[in-house]
Design a protein around this motif. Structure first.
Motif, PDB file in Angstrom:
ATOM      1  N   UNK A 119       0.814  -1.141   0.008  1.00 18.57           N
ATOM      2  CA  UNK A 119      -0.272  -0.019  -0.143  1.00 18.57           C
ATOM      3  C   UNK A 119       0.668   1.004  -0.039  1.00 18.57           C
ATOM      4  N   UNK A 120       1.890   1.376   1.054  1.00 22.66           N
ATOM      5  CA  UNK A 120       2.859   2.422   0.806  1.00 22.66           C
ATOM      6  C   UNK A 120       3.516   2.426  -0.393  1.00 22.66           C
ATOM      7  N   UNK A 163       2.390   1.772  -3.200  1.00 27.04           N
ATOM      8  CA  UNK A 163       1.378   2.401  -4.262  1.00 27.04           C
ATOM      9  C   UNK A 163       1.072   3.844  -4.042  1.00 27.04           C
ATOM     10  N   UNK A 164       1.197   4.379  -2.803  1.00 26.76           N
ATOM     11  CA  UNK A 164       0.834   5.601  -2.373  1.00 26.76           C
ATOM     12  C   UNK A 164       1.978   6.426  -2.935  1.00 26.76           C
ATOM     13  N   UNK A 222       1.327   6.901  -6.575  1.00 23.79           N
ATOM     14  CA  UNK A 222       0.431   7.664  -6.597  1.00 23.79           C
ATOM     15  C   UNK A 222       0.597   9.048  -6.524  1.00 23.79           C
TER      16      UNK A 222
END
Lengths: 320, 541
Positions: free
Chosen positions: A114-115, A117-118, A121
Motif C-alpha cells: 500500500x505504501x 502504491x501511495x 500515486x
C-alpha cells in the motif's frame, strides 16, 4: 537548456541526516515549510522553484510519528509534482511498514505494498532506500528502487572498532542468517545463529544457539531493532553459552517502547545503529548506543543517480 | 442487511455505533492497534469474502493516523476479496487543501482521493465537502451528502420566530452554502466580509469625519453599488455601469436571491474615521476598499471595488499613502451624484482589532515596521519568504499568508485575522433586532466566528446569534473562546467529529446534531441499489 541540478528537500522527521547529506553533496537544502494546521493536517510550501529540477526528498520515519512522516513525504512529493519537477526521488532510508509485507494471516493487509502504491500515486519517480526488511518490497514498485546496503559501513566500523581475530558474527533469527553470513564471509569470521520461537510480534519466547561463541566477542547483526526484546534475549543466550562480550550492530535503530531501558539493563556492551532513524535524544539516555553515519552513502547514491552513474559500486564500498 | 460488514475506524467509534444501531446490527469485528514504533496495524476479524464492506471513519484528533488506518483497512478488505469497499468519511480530511495555491503548494485533497483509489476503494460517502468540485478528484463515485436538511429541521423546530431570522455568511466564499439554506427556509440572508488589509489610521482626521454609520444614509450612496445586488436599480446618472458587472456578481456570489433583491439593498461604504477631508464622502466610500480596488482612480472603481470585496479578491494592495492624495475632479463629480441616492443603507462596518470588534474611538495600534513591509505590493510573498528564511518555520496555525501567498479565494482564508493588525469587517444586509444564523461548513478556529458575531450584535443590533457548521473541528481553545463570547448564543455542529458527552456538558452553548440517520440511510440505500437523492431534499418536513 535549463540548468538541471539537485534539489534536496526534507520534512520534519530527520533534518540532521538531511543536512549531513546536503553538506556531503555541497548544496544547500531547498527552502521548504512543512507545518501542521491546528487540526493536525499537514501543509507544505516549497520556497523556491523546482521547475525542471532533479528533486530528492529525504524523509526518515521517526518512531511514534510514522503516519505523520509518511503523509508529509507524500504531500511534499505531490507538491513537487504539481510544481513541475523533472524527476522526484524519494530517499527513504527506513522504509515504513516494511514488516507488513505479506499476508501472513487471513485478511491481513499488505501495508508495505500500500505504501509503495501511495508513493507512486503521489508522483514519485524513483526510490532510494536502505536495507529493506524484505528485498521483495522492491517488486511492489513499478518505478526503480535502489536498495542500498549499510553493510560496507558496518564492515568498516567492525574493522575499526573490534578485534576482528576474536569475533563471531551472530544472527539473532533465521531470517537474518543471509545478512550475517555475508558479513562473516567478508570478514572471514565464524558464524552462529540463534533460533527464536516467536509467539506475537515484539515478543520473544525461547532461544536456541547454533554455533560456537565460547570466549569470543559475539557481534549480533540485524536489520532493525525495535523494542530490542530479541537483542536482549539473544545477548542473554550468548553470555550463557560462554561469549566474552556481546555487541549488536543494527541498521535501523527504531528503539521504540521500552527499548532504552531494556538495553541499559541488558548484557549488551554496545548497541551500534546507523543514523537512518533519528536517535540523538536516546543517545543521551543510553551510553551504550553508538552511531554509524550513512549520510555519505546516501549522498553518493543521490549524486550518482543524478549524474546517471552506476550505483552498484555502493553495494560493496563505502564512499570515503 | 445481509452480506454487509460495517467496520469502524478508531477516530469516531461512537458515530459508527449510532449508524449500526439504526441499521439494527453491531459493528463488525476488526482489531485496530499500533505497533510500538507507531505503525498502524489492522486485523479484520470476520470473513468478508464477496460482501459489501463499509468503513466508517469520522474526523478525529490525529488526521494522518486516521488516514493511514482507513487506507490500510480498505487495502485489507480488498485483499480479503470483499465485493465492494465503501469508505464513509463524513469529514473528508485535507478538503481545505483542494487547489493549488501559488508558490508550489500541493493539491493534497486530490492526492488523498488518489490514495483512496489506489488502496482499493470502490465508493466514497461524505458530508458537505468543502468544495463540491472535489468530487471530480475521484475516479470512483462519490456521494456528497448534505447536513442542511438536518439543520433546517432543527431550526424549524427549535428556534422561536425563525421565520424572521436572517442567515449570514461570515465570508464571501460561503455565500452559496448560505443562500441554499436561506432558500430552504425562505429567509433573508446577509453576508460579512473582512478586509484583508489593515485599516487606515488617522486619528487627526477622525474628528472631522466622525459620524455613526447608520445615521448617514443618503449622505453618500454609491451610484454603482446596486449592481452587485443583482438588481437593475441603475440610476440615470450612472451610465458607465457595465452590464456585465451584474452578471459577474451573480457568478461570484452564488445564485441571485430574490429576498436579497427585495431588500433593495443599496450599499454605502462609510469609513468613519479616516480619509482626508477634502475628498469628503466620496473618499469615505473609496478608502474603505482602497486596498481592494484594482484601480482606484478609475470611474468604475465603485463597482469593481465592491465586486472584489465581495468575492474576496484583493489583487492590488495599494500603498497607504494613496488615501492622502486628493482625488481629482472627476471623482468630485461622482461625489455629487451620490447624494442623489436615497436608498436605505444597510451596510455596516466595524473595526476589528485583535480579533474583536471595537468602538470607533478605540486607539489605533501603532504601525510597526513589519506592517509597512506588508503593505508592499508583494507583501504576501515577502512575508512568506521571510518566514521560510527564519528558522522557526513550523509555527502551528500560522496565518494563511505564509501558506499560500497571494490568496485569490477568500473562502479558504476565513480564519484568524492577524492579531496585531487592525482590519475592517463589513456586514451587508439587515439584521437589526433579528435572530441570525451564521453558517459555514466547518468550525476550526473561533476568530472569524467571534468577529462576525460581535459585528452583528454590537454594531448591527442582531438579537440572537446561532453559529451553525457541519464539521466541528474545534482546534485547541476554539470551544472555550466561542463559549465565552457573549455575542454567540448557540453553537450547532454535527457529530462528524467526536464530541463526547462531557464536552457537551461543559459547554452549554454547544449543541451536537446526529448525522447517523443520514449516513445509515445512505449506507442502506447504497447496499440495496436505491437512489439517494431523497436524502438531499427536506424529507423531514
Amino acid at each position: 537548456m535549463a540548468t538541471n541540478s539537485i534539489k534536496l528537500l526534507t520534512g520534519n522527521s530527520h533534518p540532521e541526516l538531511a543536512s549531513l547529506v546536503a553538506q556531503r553533496l555541497g548544496i544547500e537544502l531547498t527552502k521548504i515549510m512543512v507545518l501542521q494546521y491546528s487540526n493536525q493536517e499537514t501543509s507544505v510550501t516549497i520556497g523556491e522553484s523546482v521547475r525542471d529540477e532533479d528533486v530528492f526528498i529525504l524523509q526518515s520515519t521517526a518512531p511514534g510519528e510514522i503516519n505523520d512522516g509518511l503523509m508529509e513525504l507524500l504531500i511534499m512529493i505531490n507538491a513537487c509534482k504539481t510544481a513541475s519537477a523533472r524527476r522526484i526521488t524519494a530517499v527513504i532510508p527506513n522504509f515504513p511498514y516494511a514488516r507488513q509485507d505479506k499476508k501472513d494471516k487471513s485478511r491481513a493487509p499488505i501495508s508495505a505494498k500500500l505504501v509503495a502504491n501511495m508513493l507512486q500515486t503521489a508522483g514519485c519517480n524513483h526510490v532510494i532506500t536502505m536495507d529493506l526488511h524484505a528485498s521483495q518490497i522492491q517488486g511492489f514498485f513499478n518505478v526503480p528502487v535502489d536498495n542500498l546496503y549499510a553493510e560496507p559501513s558496518v564492515l568498516h566500523y567492525i574493522r575499526e572498532n573490534f578485534d576482528v581475530q576474536n569475533a563471531v558474527i551472530v544472527s539473532p533469527d533465521a531470517g537474518g542468517a543471509k545478512r550475517a553470513t555475508a558479513i562473516a564471509d567478508r570478514l572471514d569470521l565464524p558464524f552462529a545463529l540463534i533460533h527464536k520461537e516467536r509467539t506475537k510480534p515484539n515478543e520473544v519466547s525461547r532461544m536456541t544457539l547454533v554455533g560456537d561463541v565460547k570466549d569470543k566477542t559475539a557481534i549480533l547483526v540485524d536489520d532493525m531493532a525495535d523494542t530490542c526484546g530479541t537483542l536482549v534475549k539473544a545477548a542473554d543466550t550468548l553470555i550463557a553459552n560462554g561469549a566474552q562480550c556481546v555487541v549488536a550492530i543494527v541498521t535501523h535503530g527504531i528503539l521504540s517502547g521500552k527499548a532504552i531501558e531494556s538495553i541499559n539493563g541488558s548484557k549488551l556492551t554496545k548497541v551500534v545503529v546507523t543514523n537512518t532513524v533519528p536517535h540523538e535524544e536516546k543517545k543521551k539516555m543510553c551510553p551504550k548506543l553508538d552511531t554509524i553515519d550513512i549520510a555519505p552513502t546516501l549522498a553518493e547514491a543521490c549524486r550518482r543517480t543524478h549524474n546517471g552513474e552506476s550505483v552498484s559500486f555502493l553495494f560493496s564500498h563505502t564512499p570515503s | 442487511m445481509r452480506r454487509v460488514q460495517i467496520f469502524s475506524g478508531s477516530s469516531n467509534p461512537a458515530l459508527c455505533d449510532a449508524i449500526c444501531e439504526r441499521l439494527g446490527r453491531a459493528p463488525s469485528n476488526c482489531e485496530l492497534k499500533k505497533f510500538s514504533n507507531g505503525e498502524t496495524s489492522v486485523q479484520v476479524g470476520c470473513s468478508i469474502r464477496d460482501q459489501d464492506v463499509f468503513i466508517v471513519q469520522g474526523g478525529g484528533a490525529k488526521v494522518n493516523d486516521a488516514i493511514m488506518e482507513t487506507l490500510i483497512m480498505i487495502s485489507a478488505c480488498k485483499g480479503g476479496s470483499a465485493n465492494k469497499v465503501t469508505a464513509v468519511l463524513p469529514y473528508f480530511p485535507y478538503s481545505k487543501q483542494s487547489k493549488k495555491k501559488s508558490h508550489r503548494g500541493a493539491i493534497t485533497a486530490r492526492m488523498l482521493a488518489n490514495l483512496l483509489t489506489v488502496a482499493g476503494v470502490d465508493h466514497v460517502i461524505t458530508v458537505d465537502l468543502h468544495a463540491s468540485q472535489m468530487k471530480g478528484f475521484f475516479s470512483r463515485p462519490v456521494d456528497n451528502l448534505s447536513a442542511e436538511p438536518i439543520f433546517a429541521k432543527w431550526i424549524r423546530q427549535n428556534v422561536p420566530n425563525w421565520r424572521e431570522a436572517v442567515v449570514v455568511s461570515k465570508n464571501p466564499g460561503g455565500t452559496k452554502r448560505v443562500t441554499s439554506l436561506a432558500d430552504a427556509l425562505k429567509l433573508n440572508f446577509a453576508l460579512i466580509t473582512t478586509d484583508k488589509r489593515r485599516a487606515i489610521h488617522d486619528s487627526a482626521l477622525q474628528s472631522r469625519r466622525h459620524s455613526p454609520v447608520q445615521s448617514e444614509h443618503g449622505g453618500g450612496h454609491m451610484n454603482g453599488v446596486p449592481v452587485e445586488n443583482g438588481t437593475n436599480e441603475k440610476h440615470g446618472d450612472t451610465p458607465d455601469v457595465p452590464p456585465k458587472a451584474a452578471s459577474e456578481k451573480s457568478h461570484a456570489g452564488g445564485a441571485p436571491d430574490p429576498h436579497f433583491r427585495r431588500q433593495g439593498l443599496s450599499t454605502y461604504f462609510q469609513h468613519q474615521r479616516s480619509g482626508s477631508s477634502d475628498t469628503s464622502s466620496r473618499l469615505g466610500v473609496n478608502t474603505q476598499y482602497t486596498r481592494n480596488v484594482p484601480h482606484p482612480d478609475s470611474h468604475m472603481s465603485p463597482h469593481h471595488s465592491h465586486h472584489h470585496s465581495l468575492t474576496g479578491i484583493s489583487p492590488h494592495p495599494l500603498k497607504e499613502q494613496h488615501n492622502e492624495i486628493p482625488e481629482d475632479e472627476e471623482e468630485e463629480q461622482e461625489e455629487e451624484e451620490m447624494y442623489n441616492d436615497d436608498q436605505v443603507s444597510n451596510v455596516t462596518t466595524g473595526r476589528l482589532v485583535q480579533g474583536h470588534v471595537v468602538d470607533d474611538d478605540y486607539p489605533s495600534p501603532s504601525m510597526t515596521a513589519s506592517m509597512i513591509l506588508e503593505k508592499d505590493d508583494e507583501g504576501n510573498l515577502n512575508q512568506m519568504l521571510s518566514s521560510i528564511y527564519s528558522t522557526t518555520s513550523s509555527v502551528v496555525g500560522h496565518d494563511s499568508h505564509a501558506l499560500g501567498g497571494v490568496d485569490v479565494d477568500a473562502s479558504d482564508e476565513d480564519d484568524e485575522p492577524q492579531d496585531h493588525i487592525e482590519r475592517m469587517i463589513t456586514l451587508v444586509g439587515e439584521v437589526r433586532n433579528k435572530t441570525i444564523f451564521i453558517v459555514d461548513d466547518m468550525i476550526d478556529r473561533a476568530g472569524s466566528w467571534v468577529a462576525a458575531a460581535e459585528l452583528a450584535v454590537k454594531r448591527c443590533g442582531a438579537k440572537k446569534v446561532y453559529c451553525i457548521a457541519t464539521h466541528g473541528l474545534f482546534g485547541s481553545g476554539t470551544l472555550e473562546e466561542m463559549d465565552e463570547c457573549k455575542c454567540i448564543d448557540k453553537v450547532i455542529v454535527t457529530n462528524s467529529f467526536p464530541l463526547g458527552e462531557e464536552v457537551t456538558r461543559r459547554y452549554k452553548k454547544l449543541l451536537v446534531l446526529d448525522l447517523s440517520h443520514l449516513l445509515s440511510e445512505a449506507i442502506r440505500r447504497n447496499h440495496y441499489g436505491e437512489t439517494i437523492s431523497p436524502l438531499y431534499s427536506y424529507y423531514l418536513d
